[in-house]
Design an enzyme around this catalytic site. Structure first.
Site, mmCIF file in Angstrom:
data_model
loop_
_atom_site.group_PDB
_atom_site.id
_atom_site.type_symbol
_atom_site.label_atom_id
_atom_site.label_comp_id
_atom_site.label_asym_id
_atom_site.label_seq_id
_atom_site.Cartn_x
_atom_site.Cartn_y
_atom_site.Cartn_z
ATOM 1 N N LYS A 114 17.280 30.199 -0.770
ATOM 2 C CA LYS A 114 17.104 29.089 0.169
ATOM 3 C C LYS A 114 17.397 27.759 -0.525
ATOM 4 O O LYS A 114 17.039 27.562 -1.677
ATOM 5 C CB LYS A 114 15.680 29.088 0.724
ATOM 6 C CG LYS A 114 15.395 30.236 1.677
ATOM 7 C CD LYS A 114 13.998 30.114 2.271
ATOM 8 C CE LYS A 114 13.741 31.192 3.301
ATOM 9 N NZ LYS A 114 12.391 31.085 3.893
ATOM 10 N N TYR A 128 0.436 38.390 -0.985
ATOM 11 C CA TYR A 128 0.429 39.787 -1.411
ATOM 12 C C TYR A 128 -0.904 40.217 -2.004
ATOM 13 O O TYR A 128 -1.142 41.404 -2.202
ATOM 14 C CB TYR A 128 1.557 40.032 -2.422
ATOM 15 C CG TYR A 128 2.910 39.807 -1.809
ATOM 16 C CD1 TYR A 128 3.459 40.741 -0.937
ATOM 17 C CD2 TYR A 128 3.619 38.645 -2.046
ATOM 18 C CE1 TYR A 128 4.681 40.522 -0.329
ATOM 19 C CE2 TYR A 128 4.844 38.414 -1.445
ATOM 20 C CZ TYR A 128 5.363 39.353 -0.591
ATOM 21 O OH TYR A 128 6.573 39.127 0.008
ATOM 22 N N ARG A 165 11.557 43.754 0.823
ATOM 23 C CA ARG A 165 11.166 42.650 -0.064
ATOM 24 C C ARG A 165 9.642 42.630 -0.241
ATOM 25 O O ARG A 165 9.141 42.464 -1.355
ATOM 26 C CB ARG A 165 11.681 41.344 0.546
ATOM 27 C CG ARG A 165 11.350 40.070 -0.232
ATOM 28 C CD ARG A 165 12.151 38.938 0.400
ATOM 29 N NE ARG A 165 11.640 37.621 0.093
ATOM 30 C CZ ARG A 165 11.971 36.917 -0.986
ATOM 31 N NH1 ARG A 165 12.780 37.442 -1.874
ATOM 32 N NH2 ARG A 165 11.483 35.702 -1.174
ATOM 33 N N ARG A 179 16.106 38.737 -0.061
ATOM 34 C CA ARG A 179 16.167 38.419 1.363
ATOM 35 C C ARG A 179 17.464 39.006 1.913
ATOM 36 O O ARG A 179 18.439 39.173 1.172
ATOM 37 C CB ARG A 179 16.166 36.904 1.589
ATOM 38 C CG ARG A 179 14.950 36.166 1.051
ATOM 39 C CD ARG A 179 15.092 34.660 1.287
ATOM 40 N NE ARG A 179 13.935 33.907 0.858
ATOM 41 C CZ ARG A 179 13.799 33.305 -0.315
ATOM 42 N NH1 ARG A 179 14.804 33.373 -1.198
ATOM 43 N NH2 ARG A 179 12.706 32.642 -0.633
#
Length: 298
Positions: free
Chosen positions: A172, A279, A247, A148
């Protein structure tokens, strides 16, 4: 207490108890401030403890004319979190947004770059400048490790474990993970460290930060966006890209080359496998080939 006081308390809760980043806390706060602005505009004098479902429904209707369905759903989710906090702190006994439904939205599929497009972007970097060596290293790390943008700008020199072939990432919620790093990314980081970073006058507090601006400070997220936008314009790329595109491309290319979803999840730092599953859409032809190659009933 006023809305301002409750918002400050909520911000402290998000930062300290939930370990959220400054950017995430700011986004949550903005949702509440948008509600406060609506109340002021409509002369509605009510505290967070007394605001009703009807008033919040009016607000939701108002924002539905200003933002798209995805943004509307995010705002509703943010406000639900705020009122859940008030319940948690015993300020309220109910969540007035409990019965307010978010608009139905399809899952947004991520944009990706081909390997050729990534190579073209990196080749467009002006290596005659100090910033060029840094930018090449950053793009190689973003794509090579699937970071990220917030993880990239906060990456530390002490997080580099090149002998083991890993870097330590703080993601995160301050959750840490180890991500493999390839030899190419290692090479360009080392070149940047030896030829550029070692000559900078580094500001106090940034001694361990890997990527710095020319004044020796940590780079901002906005600066990374600008670097990538300028490169895409320079090569005439028709896609709208951001740091996150690297990413997405990282995960897509791993999947297309046979990596399993669980491994990709661990490298991306996704808490839930369902986040990684987005994905799976990326190459239906590829998935059909996997089916035809490996299923016993092909």
């Amino acid at each position: 207490m006023s809305w301002t006081t409750f918002i400050k308390n909520y911000q402290s809760y998000l930062k300290i108890e939930r370990g959220l980043s400054k950017n995430t806390v700011a986004n949550y706060s903005f949702d509440i401030e948008r509600l406060c602005h609506f109340l002021q505009e409509n002369n509605i004098d009510v505290s967070p403890l007394k605001i009703s479902e009807e008033t919040l429904q009016q607000f939701v209707y108002a924002i539905s004319t200003q933002v798209n369905a995805r943004s509307q759903a995010r705002i509703i989710s943010g406000l639900k979190s705020f009122f859940s906090f008030l319940i948690f702190e015993d300020y309220r006994t109910d969540n007035p947004l409990e019965l307010i439904e978010s608009p139905k939205i399809g899952r947004k599929l991520p944009d990706t770059l081909s390997l050729e497009e990534i190579d073209t972007l990196i080749r467009a970097i002006d290596l005659s400048s100090n910033e060029g060596e840094r930018n090449r290293a950053m793009l190689e790390v973003m794509y090579g490790c699937g970071l990220r943008v917030s993880e990239l700008v906060t990456l530390k020199i002490s997080d580099l474990f090149f002998e083991e072939g890993f870097i330590k990432i703080t993601g995160k919620g301050n959750k840490q993970r180890f991500v493999p790093i390839g030899e190419l990314a290692q090479k360009y980081i080392q070149i940047y460290k030896d030829t550029v970073r070692s000559h900078l006058v580094i500001k106090k507090g940034c001694e361990d930060t890997l990527f710095l601006n020319r004044r020796g400070n940590q780079l901002t997220r906005a600066m990374i966006f600008t670097i990538i936008k300028n490169l895409s314009v320079e090569i005439g790329l028709q896609k709208k890209i951001s740091p996150h595109t690297f990413r997405h491309s990282f995960a897509t290319h791993l999947l297309e080359n046979g990596a399993d979803l669980r491994s990709i999840q661990l490298m991306l730092g996704h808490e839930s496998i369902t986040t990684t599953e987005v994905y799976l859409h990326l190459d239906r032809k590829y998935l059909a080939e996997v089916m035809n190659s490996f299923h016993p009933r092909k």
